[in-house]
Design a protein around this motif. Structure first.
Motif, PDB file in Angstrom:
ATOM      1  N   ALA A 140     -27.140 -22.779   5.326  1.00 53.95           N
ATOM      2  CA  ALA A 140     -27.100 -22.727   3.864  1.00 53.95           C
ATOM      3  C   ALA A 140     -26.136 -21.670   3.336  1.00 53.95           C
ATOM      4  O   ALA A 140     -25.761 -21.703   2.163  1.00 53.95           O
ATOM      5  N   LEU A 141     -25.712 -20.742   4.202  1.00 53.54           N
ATOM      6  CA  LEU A 141     -24.714 -19.756   3.777  1.00 53.54           C
ATOM      7  C   LEU A 141     -23.387 -20.422   3.420  1.00 53.54           C
ATOM      8  O   LEU A 141     -22.565 -19.833   2.712  1.00 53.54           O
ATOM      9  N   GLY A 142     -23.179 -21.624   3.880  1.00 50.34           N
ATOM     10  CA  GLY A 142     -21.945 -22.355   3.564  1.00 50.34           C
ATOM     11  C   GLY A 142     -22.002 -23.117   2.259  1.00 50.34           C
ATOM     12  O   GLY A 142     -21.134 -23.954   1.995  1.00 50.34           O
ATOM     13  N   ILE A 143     -22.986 -22.827   1.423  1.00 50.64           N
ATOM     14  CA  ILE A 143     -23.188 -23.622   0.210  1.00 50.64           C
ATOM     15  C   ILE A 143     -21.996 -23.575  -0.755  1.00 50.64           C
ATOM     16  O   ILE A 143     -21.740 -24.568  -1.454  1.00 50.64           O
ATOM     17  N   PRO A 144     -21.214 -22.472  -0.860  1.00 46.85           N
ATOM     18  CA  PRO A 144     -20.041 -22.532  -1.738  1.00 46.85           C
ATOM     19  C   PRO A 144     -19.085 -23.667  -1.352  1.00 46.85           C
ATOM     20  O   PRO A 144     -18.470 -24.284  -2.235  1.00 46.85           O
ATOM     21  N   HIS A 145     -18.968 -23.932  -0.081  1.00 44.89           N
ATOM     22  CA  HIS A 145     -18.129 -25.050   0.367  1.00 44.89           C
ATOM     23  C   HIS A 145     -18.873 -26.375   0.262  1.00 44.89           C
ATOM     24  O   HIS A 145     -18.306 -27.387  -0.189  1.00 44.89           O
ATOM     25  N   LEU A 146     -20.139 -26.385   0.652  1.00 44.11           N
ATOM     26  CA  LEU A 146     -20.891 -27.631   0.723  1.00 44.11           C
ATOM     27  C   LEU A 146     -21.130 -28.253  -0.650  1.00 44.11           C
ATOM     28  O   LEU A 146     -21.296 -29.474  -0.758  1.00 44.11           O
ATOM     29  N   MET A 147     -21.133 -27.436  -1.707  1.00 40.25           N
ATOM     30  CA  MET A 147     -21.379 -27.958  -3.055  1.00 40.25           C
ATOM     31  C   MET A 147     -20.103 -28.338  -3.792  1.00 40.25           C
ATOM     32  O   MET A 147     -20.162 -28.761  -4.946  1.00 40.25           O
ATOM     33  N   LYS A 148     -18.966 -28.190  -3.139  1.00 44.96           N
ATOM     34  CA  LYS A 148     -17.726 -28.555  -3.811  1.00 44.96           C
ATOM     35  C   LYS A 148     -17.696 -30.046  -4.111  1.00 44.96           C
ATOM     36  O   LYS A 148     -18.112 -30.863  -3.305  1.00 44.96           O
ATOM     37  N   GLY A 149     -17.138 -30.390  -5.274  1.00 44.26           N
ATOM     38  CA  GLY A 149     -16.981 -31.787  -5.630  1.00 44.26           C
ATOM     39  C   GLY A 149     -15.617 -32.312  -5.213  1.00 44.26           C
ATOM     40  O   GLY A 149     -14.932 -31.740  -4.363  1.00 44.26           O
TER      41      GLY A 149
END
Length: 497
Positions: A112-121
């Motif tokens: 979940a630490l990768g959320i800035p990347h994972l939430m990209k549209g």
């Protein structure tokens, strides 16, 4: 005696329903705490608190949300030994197994630490004349997790870490059998900098579960437990328009081919079948040797290994496994063994008479091993959830593949073989959600995803990995055009590119 309430708005809150449940210490059989069981009103108060806190958290940029999780990981590492002992004393699994419980949850927090990347549209320039198109992922709002007794650290973290990272507030309803560690996790999240109200813990039973399912401010709910309850929660959640991912029971098979390394296969069955007293949704509970010679060789090696299992205190570092979670769980498993005998299976090893010296009231049971089990028997069809392994003999590869494929559960399956072609064909053909090749407990790493098929899972999206981000967010798509160069006058046709 400890008294356990709820954790709401960053504070420990006493229960007001007047209802309580006993929390046992499985090693001794004694009551060690009482946990409050929330009423509908108490559950609603936790939801309202989370709803008020969530907008500011959603507006916090993803990097800052990630920093809270990074600090949380530091605190879990700091308190790891104490949490593992608390977990072992409430659940009954050994301390090394408890540390594994915590670690597998930590791995999902790390994902979940990768959320800035994972939430990209996504973004497309010039999708039409002067038109740009882009999408964004946004949190759902308030979501909930209803988690089981057998992994009181791992599964709560599987649920709340990606949900909170995505910007949601989370209501956790853990098992009332071992609530201590979930409460501790909430404390550590607060200490890590999570705003009060973003992770609220409501202890309870069916009343609080139904309150969560019926509350229209809960946008999504995740569950792990038995299949009958998973289906109930899935259907009731859907009735109020919620997203739901509900994971149920299992009957995990392990196929042993004639060419398999038999010592390795037996080691795998012992660890995967009897670890944590069999109280794992990914435990191997059915061994399927292919061919009579393979079956006879397997039993010859397996019987003495089961007979020599060391059952001990959860705090004993030399124990293979500890007690079951409650007396009711112990009696249920013993009842299944009796059913197997009556159905005509051969009980090759009977562990029901085991008593722990000095701890005779504890919930201990020795390993049991059945041979000549057939697929019409209840001990094959139903989940026992205890230290009981059933051997179902298959005459050939096709029959071995058909057994897990035709079973109503489809959580995990494994094959042990040296034949790459057989393994490849098995992985492609078998009708089960998670497959191990020479791996007895095929729990995927955190950046993949976890989920079973058939009655082992209800819902389209799995736990953790990329599916968790999809589950805890909604996609908004924006079609943008700016005034310069836009012709005047109404256009009555549908826009095209």
């Amino acid at each position: 005696m400890r008294s356990i309430g709820h954790f709401i708005g960053g504070k420990h809150v006493k229960g007001t329903s007047g209802r309580f449940a006993d929390v046992f210490e499985p090693m001794t059989g004694e009551v060690q705490a009482q946990v409050a069981l929330a009423s509908k009103a108490e559950t609603r108060a936790a939801i309202e608190n989370a709803k008020a806190a969530q907008p500011d958290w959603a507006a916090t940029n993803p990097q800052r949300r990630t920093r809270v999780l990074m600090k949380f990981l530091e605190l879990v590492a700091r308190d790891n030994d104490a949490m593992a002992e608390l977990l072992a004393r409430e659940h009954g699994k050994t301390i090394p197994d408890a540390k594994g419980d915590i670690l597998r949850g930590v791995e999902v927090v790390e994902f979940a630490l990768g959320i800035p990347h994972l939430m990209k549209g996504e973004y497309t320039e010039g999708a039409g004349p002067g038109i740009d198109l882009y999408s964004m992922r946004q949190p759902l709002g308030v979501v909930a997790g209803i988690t089981p007794f057998n992994f009181p650290a791992m599964i709560p973290m599987w649920k709340f870490a990606p949900a909170i990272a995505c910007g949601n507030a989370f209501i956790l309803k853990p098992s009332e059998r071992d609530p201590g560690v979930p409460m501790k996790l909430a404390e550590l999240m607060l200490e890590a900098g999570l705003p009060p109200g973003i992770l609220n813990v409501v202890n309870g039973d069916k009343e609080s579960v139904d309150a969560i399912l019926d509350d229209r401010d809960i946008a999504a709910v995740g569950f792990v437990g038995s299949s009958s309850i998973a289906q109930y929660i899935y259907e009731r959640a859907a009735a109020t328009g919620k997203r739901a991912q509900c994971f149920g029971g299992a009957k995990n098979h392990m196929i042993i081919m004639p060419d398999a390394d038999m010592d390795q296969s037996v080691d795998a069955l012992i660890g995967a079948g009897y670890g944590a007293a069999g109280e794992r949704c990914m435990a191997v509970s059915v061994a399927v040797p292919v061919g009579k010679t393979t079956a006879d060789r397997l039993m010859e090696k397996l019987i003495p290994r089961v007979e020599s299992l060391k059952i001990g205190l959860s705090t004993d570092p030399t124990a293979d496994y500890g007690p079951l979670v409650t007396k009711a769980a112990l009696e249920r498993v013993k009842d299944y063994v009796e059913i197997g005998i009556k159905e005509g299976a051969k009980l090759a090893v009977d562990g029901r008479g085991f008593k722990m010296q000095g701890y005779e009231k504890g919930f201990y049971m020795g390993g049991c091993l059945f041979d000549n089990v057939t697929k019409d028997m209840r001990i094959y069809k139903e989940e026992i959830f205890g230290p009981v392994l059933s051997v179902v003999r298959a005459k050939d590869f096709d029959e071995a593949v058909a057994l897990p494929s035709d079973h109503e559960y489809g959580n995990g399956v494994a094959i042990f073989t040296r034949d790459g072609d057989a393994a490849r064909e098995f992985a492609a053909k078998v009708n089960v959600g998670m497959v191990g090749i020479n791996v007895p407990i095929p729990v995927p790493v955190a950046y993949y995803t976890f989920g079973g098929w058939k009655r082992s899972g209800f819902g389209d999206l799995n736990q953790y990995g990329p599916d968790s981000v999809r589950f805890y967010t909604k996609t908004k798509t924006v079609t943008s055009r700016w005034p310069s160069g836009v012709k005047e006058g109404a256009d009555f046709s549908i826009p095209t590119s």
